[in-house]
Structure formats: C-alpha cells, structure tokens
Design a protein around this motif. Structure first.
Motif, PDB file in Angstrom:
ATOM      1  N   GLN A 270      89.465 154.325 122.456  1.00  0.00           N
ATOM      2  CA  GLN A 270      88.043 154.460 122.156  1.00  0.00           C
ATOM      3  C   GLN A 270      87.735 155.323 120.926  1.00  0.00           C
ATOM      4  N   PRO A 271      88.366 156.493 120.741  1.00  0.00           N
ATOM      5  CA  PRO A 271      88.011 157.323 119.584  1.00  0.00           C
ATOM      6  C   PRO A 271      88.195 156.606 118.237  1.00  0.00           C
ATOM      7  N   THR A 272      89.310 155.944 118.072  1.00  0.00           N
ATOM      8  CA  THR A 272      89.541 155.244 116.802  1.00  0.00           C
ATOM      9  C   THR A 272      88.691 153.977 116.697  1.00  0.00           C
ATOM     10  N   TYR A 273      88.492 153.290 117.816  1.00  0.00           N
ATOM     11  CA  TYR A 273      87.655 152.083 117.826  1.00  0.00           C
ATOM     12  C   TYR A 273      86.225 152.419 117.435  1.00  0.00           C
ATOM     13  N   ASN A 274      85.659 153.494 118.015  1.00  0.00           N
ATOM     14  CA  ASN A 274      84.295 153.892 117.693  1.00  0.00           C
ATOM     15  C   ASN A 274      84.164 154.409 116.265  1.00  0.00           C
ATOM     16  N   SER A 275      85.290 154.791 115.667  1.00  0.00           N
ATOM     17  CA  SER A 275      85.277 155.261 114.275  1.00  0.00           C
ATOM     18  C   SER A 275      85.465 154.121 113.281  1.00  0.00           C
ATOM     19  N   GLY A 276      85.614 152.890 113.819  1.00  0.00           N
ATOM     20  CA  GLY A 276      85.691 151.729 112.944  1.00  0.00           C
ATOM     21  C   GLY A 276      87.093 151.231 112.643  1.00  0.00           C
ATOM     22  N   TYR A 277      88.111 151.844 113.273  1.00  0.00           N
ATOM     23  CA  TYR A 277      89.489 151.434 112.988  1.00  0.00           C
ATOM     24  C   TYR A 277      89.963 150.433 114.052  1.00  0.00           C
ATOM     25  N   LEU A 278      89.401 149.229 113.994  1.00  0.00           N
ATOM     26  CA  LEU A 278      89.654 148.225 115.028  1.00  0.00           C
ATOM     27  C   LEU A 278      91.128 147.844 115.117  1.00  0.00           C
ATOM     28  N   GLU A 279      91.710 147.452 114.017  1.00  0.00           N
ATOM     29  CA  GLU A 279      93.101 146.981 114.052  1.00  0.00           C
ATOM     30  C   GLU A 279      94.059 148.094 114.465  1.00  0.00           C
ATOM     31  N   ASP A 280      93.778 149.312 114.007  1.00  0.00           N
ATOM     32  CA  ASP A 280      94.642 150.440 114.370  1.00  0.00           C
ATOM     33  C   ASP A 280      94.515 150.790 115.844  1.00  0.00           C
TER      34      ASP A 280
ATOM     35  N   SER B 190      86.030 158.461 134.555  1.00  0.00           N
ATOM     36  CA  SER B 190      85.159 158.448 133.377  1.00  0.00           C
ATOM     37  C   SER B 190      84.555 157.065 133.182  1.00  0.00           C
ATOM     38  N   GLY B 191      83.230 156.998 133.270  1.00  0.00           N
ATOM     39  CA  GLY B 191      82.571 155.732 133.008  1.00  0.00           C
ATOM     40  C   GLY B 191      82.755 155.290 131.577  1.00  0.00           C
ATOM     41  N   SER B 192      82.883 156.246 130.670  1.00  0.00           N
ATOM     42  CA  SER B 192      83.055 155.934 129.257  1.00  0.00           C
ATOM     43  C   SER B 192      84.374 155.211 128.999  1.00  0.00           C
ATOM     44  N   CYS B 193      85.455 155.737 129.549  1.00  0.00           N
ATOM     45  CA  CYS B 193      86.772 155.147 129.306  1.00  0.00           C
ATOM     46  C   CYS B 193      86.940 153.812 130.025  1.00  0.00           C
ATOM     47  N   ILE B 194      86.386 153.706 131.240  1.00  0.00           N
ATOM     48  CA  ILE B 194      86.431 152.422 131.940  1.00  0.00           C
ATOM     49  C   ILE B 194      85.593 151.386 131.192  1.00  0.00           C
ATOM     50  N   ALA B 195      84.466 151.817 130.628  1.00  0.00           N
ATOM     51  CA  ALA B 195      83.644 150.905 129.828  1.00  0.00           C
ATOM     52  C   ALA B 195      84.429 150.387 128.623  1.00  0.00           C
ATOM     53  N   MET B 196      85.326 151.221 128.081  1.00  0.00           N
ATOM     54  CA  MET B 196      86.159 150.773 126.968  1.00  0.00           C
ATOM     55  C   MET B 196      87.077 149.647 127.412  1.00  0.00           C
ATOM     56  N   PHE B 197      87.657 149.762 128.604  1.00  0.00           N
ATOM     57  CA  PHE B 197      88.467 148.665 129.153  1.00  0.00           C
ATOM     58  C   PHE B 197      87.642 147.376 129.216  1.00  0.00           C
ATOM     59  N   HIS B 198      86.371 147.513 129.574  1.00  0.00           N
ATOM     60  CA  HIS B 198      85.515 146.338 129.726  1.00  0.00           C
ATOM     61  C   HIS B 198      85.145 145.718 128.379  1.00  0.00           C
ATOM     62  N   GLU B 199      85.420 146.439 127.290  1.00  0.00           N
ATOM     63  CA  GLU B 199      85.202 145.885 125.957  1.00  0.00           C
ATOM     64  C   GLU B 199      86.393 145.060 125.475  1.00  0.00           C
ATOM     65  N   TYR B 200      87.537 145.265 126.087  1.00  0.00           N
ATOM     66  CA  TYR B 200      88.762 144.596 125.623  1.00  0.00           C
ATOM     67  C   TYR B 200      88.624 143.074 125.494  1.00  0.00           C
ATOM     68  N   PRO B 201      88.021 142.360 126.471  1.00  0.00           N
ATOM     69  CA  PRO B 201      87.920 140.903 126.321  1.00  0.00           C
ATOM     70  C   PRO B 201      87.162 140.466 125.069  1.00  0.00           C
ATOM     71  N   LYS B 202      86.154 141.231 124.665  1.00  0.00           N
ATOM     72  CA  LYS B 202      85.431 140.903 123.433  1.00  0.00           C
ATOM     73  C   LYS B 202      86.314 141.143 122.219  1.00  0.00           C
ATOM     74  N   ILE B 203      87.081 142.223 122.269  1.00  0.00           N
ATOM     75  CA  ILE B 203      87.927 142.595 121.133  1.00  0.00           C
ATOM     76  C   ILE B 203      89.054 141.586 120.934  1.00  0.00           C
ATOM     77  N   PHE B 204      89.584 141.075 122.048  1.00  0.00           N
ATOM     78  CA  PHE B 204      90.723 140.147 121.959  1.00  0.00           C
ATOM     79  C   PHE B 204      90.324 138.692 122.207  1.00  0.00           C
ATOM     80  N   LYS B 205      89.024 138.400 122.110  1.00  0.00           N
ATOM     81  CA  LYS B 205      88.537 137.040 122.339  1.00  0.00           C
ATOM     82  C   LYS B 205      89.189 136.066 121.360  1.00  0.00           C
ATOM     83  N   GLY B 206      89.736 134.986 121.897  1.00  0.00           N
ATOM     84  CA  GLY B 206      90.386 133.983 121.068  1.00  0.00           C
ATOM     85  C   GLY B 206      91.861 134.208 120.854  1.00  0.00           C
ATOM     86  N   ASP B 207      92.361 135.387 121.255  1.00  0.00           N
ATOM     87  CA  ASP B 207      93.791 135.665 121.133  1.00  0.00           C
ATOM     88  C   ASP B 207      94.518 134.960 122.281  1.00  0.00           C
TER      89      ASP B 207
END
Length: 250
Positions: A44-54, A76-93
């Motif tokens: 989450q920290p790097t993702y929220n900072s814009g470093y998607l690929e990293d 942590s609701g924040s960190c679990i919410a990050m897990f719930h973002e994974y399908p959007k991030i890897f959509k089409g993979d």
C-alpha cells in the motif's frame, strides 16, 4: 475454522501486542490460527505513492503467502482494503487476476470477520470506562465496513461509548500523506484531537493502528490524558476495572 493471520507492518513491527490480542480472541471463538511466514507488506505505501509496477512484487508475494489459507484476517481495515484492490490492479493478467480474486474473497478485517463470518457480537469482554471510537477512512470508505466495530463494542460489559463529533473526518495520517503534507496533517489531527477531548472519554478506540498512533501521539504532545486501545485489545479485556488515563494499553 482455520484462519491465517495477516499481521500488517505496523502491528508486526510496532504493536505486536495488538496481534497477540487478535489471536487470543479468535482462538477463544474456536478458530485454528496459523501465521504464514512469507507475508510482508501488502504494497500500500508504494502503491499510494504512485509506484504501481514496483508494488506488484510485494502484492504477488502476499497472494502466494496466503494461497492455501481458508480465511485471512487482519487488524487493519486499511490493509485488508488493499487486498481488495488487487483484482483491479491485476485485471486482465491471465495468471494473477484469479489469485487476486481468491485473496479478496477470503480476506476480512478483524471485527468484520467476527460479526459477519463467525456471527458473533458478544465476545465476553469486560472493560469499565468511558470511550469513543474513531472510524478510519480506508475501513469505512474503501472496505465499506461501518457497523461491526460498534456492534462488538456495544456488548463490552462496563464500557460507555461516547459519540465522536465529525467522525467521518480523517485524522490526518493517511500513510504517506502525513509525511508529504505535514502542515495540513497537523491541522487535521488537531481537529480530531479536539473532538476526542470534547467527548470526555478516557479511552480512544480504533481498528487501525496508523490512526491510533497518529492521534495518540498528538494527544500525548498536547498533554491530554487519553489512553489509546486497538479494538482487539478491548475485545481481549476480561477485567471490569477502570482504565487508567494516559499512555496506551499494553
């Protein structure tokens, strides 16, 4: 029921007692606990900072770490919410999208799991005192979990829960936001601290340690004697004794 613990970085490195409390509560509720040692940061920290690929390497590691888990529960609701973002991030993979969906479907924030999966609202906790509850932004807005903490806290014997004014307002932490924009963050946490103090509560409770450390640190610097407790610590409390003011629960 088998449950894998996702400790999160803040709990693992700074507040392990919160993780211990979470495990003890779940074990009393009949869960069989394990802790996949391969887990690291959710990215989450790097993702929220814009470093998607990293960030994707850390995310892939987490998907593999919990691949064989029946349920994944974190404090942590924040960190679990990050897990719930994974399908959007890897959509089409073709390889990782299904793994991302599988992790999302079995991942729950601690209170959410107790209420919505285990079907429990009274864990037998006792804590005498006046408290107020801070709702974290990510847990409320991204994970969409608003009710479970209140349902559980409402059954803690001896606990008087005071409503928190402007409860929808951010505390100013926001992970990297507080680092990048400290002046704005300071004004936001000051506003939140004022609302906490106005309740007259002895204890500030939340389900995210990032928020608690931010608000608790500012309260301490202002000389306000309010104790901070993660909700797992509250639900693991069995003695109906008044909570002493100042510092955080250990």
């Amino acid at each position: 029921m088998k449950v894998s613990i996702f400790s999160t970085c803040l709990v693992d490195l700074m507040t392990p007692n919160v993780g211990i409390a979470m495990v003890e509560v779940l074990e009393r509720l009949g869960c069989e606990i394990d802790y996949p040692a391969a887990q690291v940061c959710c990215g989450q920290p790097t993702y929220n900072s814009g470093y998607l690929e990293d960030s994707k390497l850390a995310m892939k590691n987490m998907m593999l770490a919990f691949e064989n888990s029946d349920y994944v529960v974190g404090p942590s609701g924040s960190c679990i919410a990050m897990f719930h973002e994974y399908p959007k991030i890897f959509k089409g993979d073709p390889h990782w999208e299904l793994k991302a969906l599988a992790l999302k479907d079995k991942s729950y924030e601690f209170t959410q799991f107790i209420v919505k999966v285990l079907g429990v609202t009274d864990v037998g906790a006792k804590l005498k005192g006046n408290a107020t509850y801070h709702r974290s932004c990510h847990m409320t807005r991204l994970l969409g979990e608003k009710e479970s903490p209140y349902q559980l806290l409402g059954k803690v014997k001896g606990l008087q829960l005071e409503p928190l004014k402007n409860s929808d307002n951010c505390c100013g932490f926001g992970g990297t936001f507080s680092v990048k924009m400290p002046e704005i963050s300071e004004q936001m946490v000051d506003e939140k601290c004022g609302c906490v103090v106005d309740t007259g509560a002895d204890i500030l409770i939340s389900a995210d340690m990032g928020c608690l450390l931010n608000i608790g640190g500012r309260l301490s610097r202002k000389g306000e004697p309010v104790k901070i407790m993660h909700i797992a610590e509250v639900l693991n409390h069995h003695h109906a004794t008044a909570a002493a003011k100042g510092g955080r629960e250990t």
